[in-house]
Scaffold this motif. Structure first.
Motif, PDB file in Angstrom:
ATOM      1  N   ARG A 265      -4.338   1.980  14.026  1.00  0.00           N
ATOM      2  CA  ARG A 265      -2.965   1.546  13.790  1.00  0.00           C
ATOM      3  C   ARG A 265      -2.293   2.491  12.794  1.00  0.00           C
ATOM      4  NH1 ARG A 265      -3.990  -3.899  11.967  1.00  0.00           N
ATOM      5  NH2 ARG A 265      -5.096  -4.066  13.922  1.00  0.00           N
ATOM      6  N   TRP A 266      -1.043   2.816  13.023  1.00  0.00           N
ATOM      7  CA  TRP A 266      -0.309   3.682  12.103  1.00  0.00           C
ATOM      8  C   TRP A 266      -0.099   2.982  10.764  1.00  0.00           C
ATOM      9  CZ3 TRP A 266       4.084   7.295  13.960  1.00  0.00           C
ATOM     10  CH2 TRP A 266       3.618   8.113  15.002  1.00  0.00           C
ATOM     11  N   THR A 267      -0.065   3.765   9.713  1.00  0.00           N
ATOM     12  CA  THR A 267       0.245   3.228   8.381  1.00  0.00           C
ATOM     13  C   THR A 267       1.761   3.145   8.226  1.00  0.00           C
ATOM     14  OG1 THR A 267       0.365   5.416   7.378  1.00  0.00           O
ATOM     15  CG2 THR A 267      -1.823   4.345   7.424  1.00  0.00           C
TER      16      THR A 267
ATOM     17  N   ILE B  77       0.917  -4.364   9.011  1.00  0.00           N
ATOM     18  CA  ILE B  77       1.560  -3.587  10.083  1.00  0.00           C
ATOM     19  C   ILE B  77       1.471  -4.369  11.395  1.00  0.00           C
ATOM     20  CG2 ILE B  77       1.382  -1.472  11.477  1.00  0.00           C
ATOM     21  CD1 ILE B  77       2.582  -1.025   8.665  1.00  0.00           C
TER      22      ILE B  77
ATOM     23  N   TYR C  69      -2.938  -3.834   4.150  1.00  0.00           N
ATOM     24  CA  TYR C  69      -1.754  -3.075   4.535  1.00  0.00           C
ATOM     25  C   TYR C  69      -1.689  -2.891   6.050  1.00  0.00           C
ATOM     26  CZ  TYR C  69      -1.470  -2.088  -0.433  1.00  0.00           C
ATOM     27  OH  TYR C  69      -1.389  -2.215  -1.787  1.00  0.00           O
ATOM     28  N   LEU C  70      -2.823  -2.535   6.662  1.00  0.00           N
ATOM     29  CA  LEU C  70      -2.842  -2.358   8.111  1.00  0.00           C
ATOM     30  C   LEU C  70      -2.686  -3.695   8.827  1.00  0.00           C
ATOM     31  CD1 LEU C  70      -5.586   0.388   8.471  1.00  0.00           C
ATOM     32  CD2 LEU C  70      -3.104   0.642   8.687  1.00  0.00           C
TER      33      LEU C  70
ATOM     34  N   SER D 132      -7.913  -1.659  13.683  1.00  0.00           N
ATOM     35  CA  SER D 132      -7.062  -1.348  12.531  1.00  0.00           C
ATOM     36  C   SER D 132      -7.045   0.135  12.183  1.00  0.00           C
ATOM     37  CB  SER D 132      -7.493  -2.171  11.317  1.00  0.00           C
ATOM     38  OG  SER D 132      -8.805  -1.823  10.918  1.00  0.00           O
ATOM     39  N   LYS D 133      -8.148   0.842  12.362  1.00  0.00           N
ATOM     40  CA  LYS D 133      -8.207   2.258  11.993  1.00  0.00           C
ATOM     41  C   LYS D 133      -7.337   3.119  12.896  1.00  0.00           C
ATOM     42  CE  LYS D 133     -12.755   1.683  10.053  1.00  0.00           C
ATOM     43  NZ  LYS D 133     -14.169   1.687  10.328  1.00  0.00           N
TER      44      LYS D 133
ATOM     45  N   TYR E 256       2.091   0.418  16.839  1.00  0.00           N
ATOM     46  CA  TYR E 256       1.586  -0.828  16.275  1.00  0.00           C
ATOM     47  C   TYR E 256       0.551  -1.488  17.182  1.00  0.00           C
ATOM     48  CZ  TYR E 256       5.830  -1.271  13.339  1.00  0.00           C
ATOM     49  OH  TYR E 256       6.833  -1.108  12.433  1.00  0.00           O
TER      50      TYR E 256
ATOM     51  N   ASN F 105      -8.256  -4.367   5.658  1.00  0.00           N
ATOM     52  CA  ASN F 105      -7.228  -3.605   4.957  1.00  0.00           C
ATOM     53  C   ASN F 105      -5.929  -4.397   5.094  1.00  0.00           C
ATOM     54  OD1 ASN F 105      -4.956  -1.874   4.537  1.00  0.00           O
ATOM     55  ND2 ASN F 105      -6.284  -0.098   4.775  1.00  0.00           N
TER      56      ASN F 105
ATOM     57  N   GLN G 222       3.226   6.616   8.014  1.00  0.00           N
ATOM     58  CA  GLN G 222       3.332   7.260   9.321  1.00  0.00           C
ATOM     59  C   GLN G 222       4.502   6.687  10.121  1.00  0.00           C
ATOM     60  OE1 GLN G 222      -0.784   6.358  10.347  1.00  0.00           O
ATOM     61  NE2 GLN G 222      -1.131   8.548  10.724  1.00  0.00           N
TER      62      GLN G 222
END
Length: 137
Positions: free
Chosen positions: A116-118, A52, A48-49, A113-114, A108, A46, A121
């Motif tokens: 980890r905050w988006t 992050i 995006y993650l 990864s699952k 962070y 992902n 969030q």
């Protein structure tokens, strides 16, 4: 002074017809653990993650004044970086950091990864949202 942070992954979106865009791009020191070992750290990639994770390293580096996964002055090589990212302990912030900032950075710190905050969030975290309330009012 103005600071700008760019994500060169955007260039991948802009050049969909080039063969070079079908490869991984980025600075390996800032790549997330799931880029190196997807089975252990998150399964499906992902972006995006992963961003992050990279942002976290950048923020800690800005605060500490050196790349946070290695001792100051150590020259990284590929193997050292992979070991630091995948098997090393997350960097800890020095004493004197506000509890709000420490709590924000811990969102962070998840290698998986699952967990980890988006970005959405993170924007609700008190460290960010209290400053947003001040600037809006």
């Amino acid at each position: 002074m103005e600071v700008k942070i760019a994500d060169f992954g955007l260039s991948k979106i802009l050049c969909r017809t080039l063969d070079a865009c079908n490869s991984y791009v980025g600075t390996c020191a800032y790549m997330s653990p799931e880029r190196f070992d997807p089975d252990t750290y998150g399964g499906n990639y992902n972006g995006y993650l992963s961003d992050i994770w990279s942002l976290r390293l950048t923020l800690i580096e800005l605060y500490m004044g050196h790349f946070p996964l290695l001792p100051p002055g150590q020259k990284p090589d590929w193997a050292t970086l992979i070991c630091a990212i995948c098997f090393g302990e997350p960097p800890s912030l020095p004493e004197g950091v506000s509890e709000e900032f420490r709590s924000f950075m811990e969102c962070y710190l998840q290698k998986e990864s699952k967990k980890r905050w988006t970005a959405a969030q993170l924007l609700t975290h008190l460290f960010i949202s209290k400053d947003l309330r001040i600037s809006v009012s």
